[in-house]
Design a protein around this motif. Structure first.
Motif, mmCIF file in Angstrom:
data_model
loop_
_atom_site.group_PDB
_atom_site.id
_atom_site.type_symbol
_atom_site.label_atom_id
_atom_site.label_comp_id
_atom_site.label_asym_id
_atom_site.label_seq_id
_atom_site.Cartn_x
_atom_site.Cartn_y
_atom_site.Cartn_z
ATOM 1 N N GLU A 134 0.833 -1.204 0.000
ATOM 2 C CA GLU A 134 0.000 0.000 0.000
ATOM 3 C C GLU A 134 0.870 1.258 0.000
ATOM 4 O OE1 GLU A 134 -2.783 -0.041 3.266
ATOM 5 O OE2 GLU A 134 -3.706 -1.891 2.570
ATOM 6 N N GLN A 135 1.906 1.260 0.837
ATOM 7 C CA GLN A 135 2.787 2.426 0.911
ATOM 8 C C GLN A 135 3.553 2.613 -0.401
ATOM 9 O OE1 GLN A 135 5.130 2.626 4.494
ATOM 10 N NE2 GLN A 135 3.335 2.476 5.789
ATOM 11 N N ARG A 136 3.971 1.527 -0.987
ATOM 12 C CA ARG A 136 4.705 1.581 -2.256
ATOM 13 C C ARG A 136 3.807 2.118 -3.370
ATOM 14 N NH1 ARG A 136 9.534 2.417 -3.866
ATOM 15 N NH2 ARG A 136 9.860 1.646 -5.937
ATOM 16 N N GLU A 137 2.575 1.650 -3.400
ATOM 17 C CA GLU A 137 1.616 2.103 -4.416
ATOM 18 C C GLU A 137 1.341 3.603 -4.281
ATOM 19 O OE1 GLU A 137 -3.012 1.201 -5.413
ATOM 20 O OE2 GLU A 137 -1.745 -0.544 -5.030
ATOM 21 N N TYR A 142 2.360 9.071 -6.372
ATOM 22 C CA TYR A 142 2.818 10.440 -6.179
ATOM 23 C C TYR A 142 3.783 10.868 -7.288
ATOM 24 C CZ TYR A 142 3.990 14.738 -3.804
ATOM 25 O OH TYR A 142 4.143 16.066 -3.507
ATOM 26 N N TYR A 143 4.595 9.937 -7.764
ATOM 27 C CA TYR A 143 5.579 10.254 -8.800
ATOM 28 C C TYR A 143 5.028 10.142 -10.219
ATOM 29 C CZ TYR A 143 9.298 10.561 -5.395
ATOM 30 O OH TYR A 143 10.090 10.956 -4.351
ATOM 31 N N THR A 144 3.999 9.330 -10.417
ATOM 32 C CA THR A 144 3.535 9.079 -11.785
ATOM 33 C C THR A 144 2.215 9.751 -12.138
ATOM 34 O OG1 THR A 144 2.446 7.016 -11.113
ATOM 35 C CG2 THR A 144 4.731 6.850 -11.898
ATOM 36 N N ASP A 145 1.395 10.087 -11.160
ATOM 37 C CA ASP A 145 0.074 10.654 -11.428
ATOM 38 C C ASP A 145 0.055 12.158 -11.185
ATOM 39 O OD1 ASP A 145 -0.821 8.064 -11.884
ATOM 40 O OD2 ASP A 145 -1.614 7.814 -9.851
ATOM 41 N N TYR A 151 -6.235 12.631 -6.716
ATOM 42 C CA TYR A 151 -7.509 12.942 -6.050
ATOM 43 C C TYR A 151 -8.602 11.984 -6.521
ATOM 44 C CZ TYR A 151 -11.574 15.360 -4.287
ATOM 45 O OH TYR A 151 -12.747 15.652 -3.635
ATOM 46 N N LEU A 152 -8.664 11.720 -7.831
ATOM 47 C CA LEU A 152 -9.674 10.796 -8.358
ATOM 48 C C LEU A 152 -9.487 9.382 -7.795
ATOM 49 C CD1 LEU A 152 -9.858 12.038 -12.056
ATOM 50 C CD2 LEU A 152 -11.722 12.098 -10.366
ATOM 51 N N LYS A 153 -8.229 8.950 -7.677
ATOM 52 C CA LYS A 153 -7.956 7.631 -7.082
ATOM 53 C C LYS A 153 -8.425 7.593 -5.628
ATOM 54 C CE LYS A 153 -4.070 5.842 -9.747
ATOM 55 N NZ LYS A 153 -2.642 5.484 -9.737
ATOM 56 N N LEU A 154 -8.146 8.663 -4.904
ATOM 57 C CA LEU A 154 -8.563 8.749 -3.507
ATOM 58 C C LEU A 154 -10.083 8.736 -3.413
ATOM 59 C CD1 LEU A 154 -7.449 9.122 -0.607
ATOM 60 C CD2 LEU A 154 -7.703 11.584 -0.949
ATOM 61 N N SER A 172 -2.601 18.606 0.879
ATOM 62 C CA SER A 172 -1.222 18.238 1.166
ATOM 63 C C SER A 172 -0.941 16.807 0.716
ATOM 64 C CB SER A 172 -0.947 18.393 2.663
ATOM 65 O OG SER A 172 0.310 17.870 3.001
ATOM 66 N N TYR A 173 -1.892 15.915 0.956
ATOM 67 C CA TYR A 173 -1.741 14.503 0.598
ATOM 68 C C TYR A 173 -1.591 14.306 -0.906
ATOM 69 C CZ TYR A 173 -2.736 9.506 0.288
ATOM 70 O OH TYR A 173 -2.664 8.162 0.020
ATOM 71 N N ILE A 174 -2.358 15.066 -1.699
ATOM 72 C CA ILE A 174 -2.237 14.887 -3.153
ATOM 73 C C ILE A 174 -1.164 15.790 -3.755
ATOM 74 C CG2 ILE A 174 -4.578 14.002 -3.436
ATOM 75 C CD1 ILE A 174 -5.281 16.744 -4.715
ATOM 76 N N GLY A 175 -0.563 16.645 -2.907
ATOM 77 C CA GLY A 175 0.592 17.424 -3.342
ATOM 78 C C GLY A 175 0.276 18.785 -3.918
#
Length: 192
Positions: A134-137, A142-145, A151-154, A172-175
């Motif tokens: 989960e943490q890796r995903e 964060y690096y690819t999307d 936000y849509l994934k969340l 903050s979570y989605i950057g």
């Protein structure tokens, strides 16, 4: 609430009555109030937390700014992966976003139950692998999307968070900054 913990293990592997009773007897629940810290950056801790109710926010401090890296809610584990080695300390903080009740685990407790029920080591490894995955995903996302994709994934995977978490923590979570999150939400709602 106590049955949530036993039921969680039962979903991973069927339990004998003796195993279920051992889990129930060894579990230690603890309640925290909104704003309480379970872990601070720089601390050493090998405790794990299974959330029965509530929400924990994980964040890091960079240049004095909090950057949210995860949220843990019901039936999830908050596991500090770098906290399991004595030479490492936590690189993050865990703070309760809501009043939260958890089952607290530690290495001594785990070893005692592994000794009594050796197959629990396999179950524990399955839990750790899932937490790591989960943490890796989340890191990969964060690096690819784009922030909008995150936000849509969340929204799809954890819609409950949208209502439970303050918008500035979600941003903050989605950057992004909160005003950017507002624009993302507006674009999404106008395209529906």
């Amino acid at each position: 609430m106590d049955n949530k913990f036993v039921n969680y293990f039962s979903k991973i592997s069927s339990l004998t009555k003796e195993e279920a009773e051992a889990i129930a007897q060894t579990m230690k629940t603890q309640s925290f109030e909104k704003g309480d810290y379970l872990l601070r950056q720089g601390q050493k801790s090998s405790k794990t937390y299974f959330i029965l109710s509530g929400c924990i926010r994980e964040y890091i401090l960079t240049d004095g700014e909090e950057k949210t890296t995860n949220f843990f809610t019901e039936e999830q584990w908050a596991i500090s992966l770098n906290g399991f080695t004595p030479e490492n300390s936590a690189t993050h903080n865990w703070v309760c976003v809501e009043d939260t009740t958890v089952v607290v685990g530690d290495e001594e407790q785990a070893q005692a139950i592994f000794k009594r029920f050796p197959r629990f080591e396999t179950i524990s490894r399955t839990i750790m692998e899932a937490a790591f995955s989960e943490q890796r995903e989340a890191l990969t996302s964060y690096y690819t999307d784009s922030p909008e994709q995150r936000y849509l994934k969340l929204l799809k995977s954890r819609p409950d968070l949208i209502q439970r978490i303050p918008q500035y923590h979600l941003a903050s979570y989605i950057g992004v900054k909160p005003e950017s999150l507002s624009r993302i939400r507006k674009r999404i709602s106008s395209s529906e």
